[in-house]
Design an enzyme around this catalytic site. Structure first.
Site, PDB file in Angstrom:
ATOM      1  N   HIS A   1       0.847  -1.203   0.000  1.00 11.76           N
ATOM      2  CA  HIS A   1       0.000   0.000   0.000  1.00 11.76           C
ATOM      3  C   HIS A   1       0.877   1.246   0.000  1.00 11.76           C
ATOM      4  O   HIS A   1       2.114   1.129  -0.064  1.00 11.76           O
ATOM      5  CB  HIS A   1      -0.981  -0.014   1.186  1.00 11.76           C
ATOM      6  CG  HIS A   1      -0.312  -0.179   2.532  1.00 11.76           C
ATOM      7  ND1 HIS A   1       0.539   0.754   3.057  1.00 11.76           N
ATOM      8  CD2 HIS A   1      -0.372  -1.182   3.445  1.00 11.76           C
ATOM      9  CE1 HIS A   1       0.958   0.364   4.237  1.00 11.76           C
ATOM     10  NE2 HIS A   1       0.441  -0.826   4.494  1.00 11.76           N
TER      11      HIS A   1
ATOM     12  N   HIS B   1       4.037   1.478   2.295  1.00  8.52           N
ATOM     13  CA  HIS B   1       5.277   0.865   1.798  1.00  8.52           C
ATOM     14  C   HIS B   1       5.892   1.732   0.699  1.00  8.52           C
ATOM     15  O   HIS B   1       7.106   1.920   0.644  1.00  8.52           O
ATOM     16  CB  HIS B   1       5.009  -0.532   1.227  1.00  8.52           C
ATOM     17  CG  HIS B   1       4.362  -1.460   2.205  1.00  8.52           C
ATOM     18  ND1 HIS B   1       3.108  -1.990   2.004  1.00  8.52           N
ATOM     19  CD2 HIS B   1       4.777  -1.908   3.404  1.00  8.52           C
ATOM     20  CE1 HIS B   1       2.809  -2.743   3.040  1.00  8.52           C
ATOM     21  NE2 HIS B   1       3.788  -2.709   3.901  1.00  8.52           N
TER      22      HIS B   1
ATOM     23  N   CYS C   1       2.911 -10.508  20.152  1.00  7.28           N
ATOM     24  CA  CYS C   1       1.998 -10.010  19.111  1.00  7.28           C
ATOM     25  C   CYS C   1       2.422 -10.607  17.777  1.00  7.28           C
ATOM     26  O   CYS C   1       3.540 -10.369  17.314  1.00  7.28           O
ATOM     27  CB  CYS C   1       2.028  -8.482  19.016  1.00  7.28           C
ATOM     28  SG  CYS C   1       1.118  -7.902  17.559  1.00  7.28           S
TER      29      CYS C   1
ATOM     30  N   CYS D   1       3.222  -7.926  15.043  1.00  3.32           N
ATOM     31  CA  CYS D   1       4.562  -7.315  15.113  1.00  3.32           C
ATOM     32  C   CYS D   1       5.650  -8.371  15.061  1.00  3.32           C
ATOM     33  O   CYS D   1       6.819  -8.032  14.862  1.00  3.32           O
ATOM     34  CB  CYS D   1       4.762  -6.577  16.428  1.00  3.32           C
ATOM     35  SG  CYS D   1       3.701  -5.186  16.676  1.00  3.32           S
TER      36      CYS D   1
ATOM     37  N   CYS E   1      -2.047  -5.158  21.573  1.00  2.00           N
ATOM     38  CA  CYS E   1      -0.836  -4.572  21.006  1.00  2.00           C
ATOM     39  C   CYS E   1      -1.095  -3.104  20.664  1.00  2.00           C
ATOM     40  O   CYS E   1      -2.119  -2.783  20.052  1.00  2.00           O
ATOM     41  CB  CYS E   1      -0.472  -5.355  19.739  1.00  2.00           C
ATOM     42  SG  CYS E   1       0.644  -4.452  18.675  1.00  2.00           S
TER      43      CYS E   1
ATOM     44  N   HIS F   1      -1.164  -2.979  16.598  1.00  2.00           N
ATOM     45  CA  HIS F   1      -2.202  -3.711  15.862  1.00  2.00           C
ATOM     46  C   HIS F   1      -3.565  -3.676  16.537  1.00  2.00           C
ATOM     47  O   HIS F   1      -4.558  -4.104  15.950  1.00  2.00           O
ATOM     48  CB  HIS F   1      -1.749  -5.148  15.610  1.00  2.00           C
ATOM     49  CG  HIS F   1      -0.610  -5.208  14.646  1.00  2.00           C
ATOM     50  ND1 HIS F   1       0.702  -5.123  15.046  1.00  2.00           N
ATOM     51  CD2 HIS F   1      -0.592  -5.259  13.298  1.00  2.00           C
ATOM     52  CE1 HIS F   1       1.484  -5.150  13.984  1.00  2.00           C
ATOM     53  NE2 HIS F   1       0.733  -5.216  12.908  1.00  2.00           N
TER      54      HIS F   1
ATOM     55  N   LYS G   1      -3.061   4.982  11.564  1.00  2.00           N
ATOM     56  CA  LYS G   1      -1.988   4.468  10.709  1.00  2.00           C
ATOM     57  C   LYS G   1      -2.589   3.702   9.546  1.00  2.00           C
ATOM     58  O   LYS G   1      -3.456   2.850   9.721  1.00  2.00           O
ATOM     59  CB  LYS G   1      -1.076   3.534  11.506  1.00  2.00           C
ATOM     60  CG  LYS G   1       0.077   3.034  10.657  1.00  2.00           C
ATOM     61  CD  LYS G   1       0.868   1.926  11.331  1.00  2.00           C
ATOM     62  CE  LYS G   1       1.905   1.396  10.354  1.00  2.00           C
ATOM     63  NZ  LYS G   1       2.182  -0.010  10.487  1.00  2.00           N
TER      64      LYS G   1
ATOM     65  N   LYS H   1      -1.973  -2.589   6.240  1.00  2.00           N
ATOM     66  CA  LYS H   1      -2.576  -3.567   5.347  1.00  2.00           C
ATOM     67  C   LYS H   1      -3.696  -4.343   6.016  1.00  2.00           C
ATOM     68  O   LYS H   1      -4.501  -4.955   5.357  1.00  2.00           O
ATOM     69  CB  LYS H   1      -1.513  -4.509   4.788  1.00  2.00           C
ATOM     70  CG  LYS H   1      -0.627  -5.189   5.771  1.00  2.00           C
ATOM     71  CD  LYS H   1       0.515  -5.871   5.018  1.00  2.00           C
ATOM     72  CE  LYS H   1       1.769  -5.886   5.857  1.00  2.00           C
ATOM     73  NZ  LYS H   1       2.949  -6.119   5.066  1.00  2.00           N
TER      74      LYS H   1
END
Ligand code: ME8
Length: 506
Positions: free
Chosen positions: A20, A23, A128, A131, A150, A153, A301, A304
């Site tokens: 996405h 990246h 997690c 991560c 987390c 996430h 954030k 994905k």
């Protein structure tokens, strides 16, 4: 101001979803910096790639009913495709599923073990999967009434107990502090360096480097029942690509110049774990780690797994690849977090590209066609724009090396704005053809030539197009700065072509 040689890397991305714009943000910034160094005449190696191991990938492959090798290699292709789409000039693309990587990781592990920094123990911890990292209870947050989530996430962590090998990170506190002290630019920007210092000073704990419960990973050379877990494997990719444990000469050539570009989510791994692992093997820590913030959508954030996703292809279809690259480089300067929105892309496209750069190209070519018979006059040595161009060149060069592409482009756009203002002041379109008009247009063409050289690392295709419209021979990216960006390089007497609008308004 050449640095001579530089080895630039991006993180290797997990292959569990499509790439996405988050990246693309990292990769395009690293790409433009690599292109700037090539423009300076430096010897450049630029690496990107994909991260194939770990529980997250194993589970995704299982869910798809495929082997993790087949599943991850196929998904990796999406990242290679995104690189082609975005015109990324990487010299190599590494997959951690490759044999060369297995060899280098085994070499590094054995070396660190032989040096006495790996021991066996039992691990109990909160893990997690998103991560691929253990968390301290104090790091966890509550999400919608669900405790122990987390912080990145926003999902509950898992409780894991197993026999592991550990890397003795705790032995490296003083050495890491001494390294950062001796190398003030080792971590940029300074806010991230301070975060790293704070983390080290709060005390370092040994971390687990192996798992016996999963099979998808690189076996430990001395105990193949265990696979290397995630970070020892992933971080080593940077060393694999330049021959660690396989080609000493090549490794020695590139390694001392390595610069990593990473997001802040993986700051600890790159700025603490990795330098310590390298020191444990008797190798040099990275020369520099450039840490940037997150692209956010509505304050969240962009990721994905979340809902907030924007794909590079959709933006490229609408704005063109170079405009997307420009936006990723210009809108959110490396370092802080910043909002990414469709309205933001449209606004910057219209202001910077359509109204400024595009407009300068169009009006310059139009006036040269109408008033100078389509042949570009030479610039004046004492043009008022010459002094601006010299200042801009100095600012732009310094900014690319910080490295801050956004600042470099902002500085470049000063010359564009001042040239547009100079044209408005002189209004050559109203004047009769003659030496006055020729002088003004020679200056404008020269400023445009310089801007085009300086912008080429950001927008290589558009800048080549402008280069040709100006009648200049060869490739803009084959020019060498600073010489090619100094006032007086436009020879005059070249045929200037207007062409179609470079950036039609949105
Ligand atoms: O962490 N804003 O891979 P990953 C800015 N495999 N950058 C972003 C971003 C966002 N919203 N989202 C992603 C991994 N990134 C490991 C790395 S390296 C040895 C192993 C970028 O697929 C940013 O560079 O989760 C971030 O650090 C990286 O993608 C994480 O990619």
């Amino acid at each position: 101001m050449t640095v001579g040689r530089i080895y630039l890397t991006t993180p290797i991305y997990y292959v569990n979803a499509a790439p996405h714009v988050g990246h693309a943000y990292t990769t395009v910034n690293a790409d433009a910096i690599a292109r700037w160094h090539r423009l300076m005449g430096d010897e450049v190696m630029f690496l990107t790639g994909t991260d194939h191991h770990g529980l997250k990938i194993q589970r995704a492959a299982e869910a798809a009913g495929e082997s993790p090798q087949v599943w991850s290699d196929r998904n990796s292709q999406a990242f290679e495709d995104a690189n082609v789409l975005l015109n990324i000039s990487n010299d190599d693309f590494i997959r951690t599923s490759e044999p060369r990587h297995y060899e280098s990781v085994a070499w590094l592990l054995q070396r660190v073990k032989d040096n006495g920094f790996i021991r066996k123990g039992t691990y109990e911890g909160l893990y997690c999967v998103g991560c691929e990292a253990y968390y301290e209870p104090s790091d966890l947050i509550e999400v919608n009434g669900e405790p122990n989530c987390c912080p990145i996430h926003k999902r509950p962590v898992e409780f894991v107990v197993e026999d592991n090998y550990f890397f003795e990170l705790s032995a490296f506190e003083d050495k890491l502090l001494a390294w950062l002290d001796a190398n003030p630019d080792a971590v940029t920007p300074v806010s991230k360096r301070n975060e790293v210092l704070g983390f080290i000073k709060s005390g370092l704990r040994d971390f687990s480097i192996s798992r016996s419960s999963i099979s998808w990973g690189i076996p430990l050379p001395w105990d193949p029942e265990h696979v290397t877990y995630v970070w020892f494997d992933a971080l080593t990719n940077y060393a694999t690509a330049v021959g660690l444990g396989r080609d000493q000469e090549r490794f020695d050539h590139w390694w001392p110049t390595v610069h990593h570009m990473v997001g802040k989510d993986i700051l600890r791994f790159h700025c603490v774990y990795w330098p310590a692992m390298l020191m444990a093997a008797g190798l040099l820590p990275p020369q520099q780690i450039n840490v940037h913030g997150f692209l956010l959508i509505g304050g969240e954030k962009l990721s994905k797994t979340g809902f907030a996703q924007i794909y590079p292809q959709d933006l490229a279809d609408e704005f063109g690849v170079d405009a997307v690259r420009y936006h990723l480089l210009r809108e959110v300067p490396l370092g802080a977090d910043g909002e990414f929105s469709h309205e933001g892309v449209v606004a910057r496209y219209n202001s910077d590209l359509a109204n400024n750069y595009g407009n300068l190209v169009a009006r310059t070519a139009t006036v040269v066609e109408k008033k100078c018979g389509g042949v570009g006059p030479a610039p004046r040595a004492d043009s008022p724009l010459a002094a601006v161009a010299a200042e801009v060149l100095a600012d732009v060069s310094a900014a690319w090396l910080e490295p801050l592409p956004a600042k470099a482009l902002e500085a470049t756009w000063r010359l564009i704005r001042e040239t547009n203002a100079y044209l408005e002041q002189n209004a050559p379109w109203k004047a009769d053809p003659g030496p006055e008009v020729d002088a003004v247009m020679g200056d404008a063409l020269e400023a445009l030539r310089i801007v085009t050289v300086l912008t080429a690392p950001a927008m290589p295709t558009i800048c080549q197009d402008v280069w040709e419209r100006l009648g200049l021979p060869g490739q803009v990216l084959d020019q060498r700065v600073p010489a090619a960006a100094m006032w007086g390089g436009y020879p005059g007497g070249l045929t200037v072509t207007k062409g179609t609008p470079l950036f039609p308004r949105k």
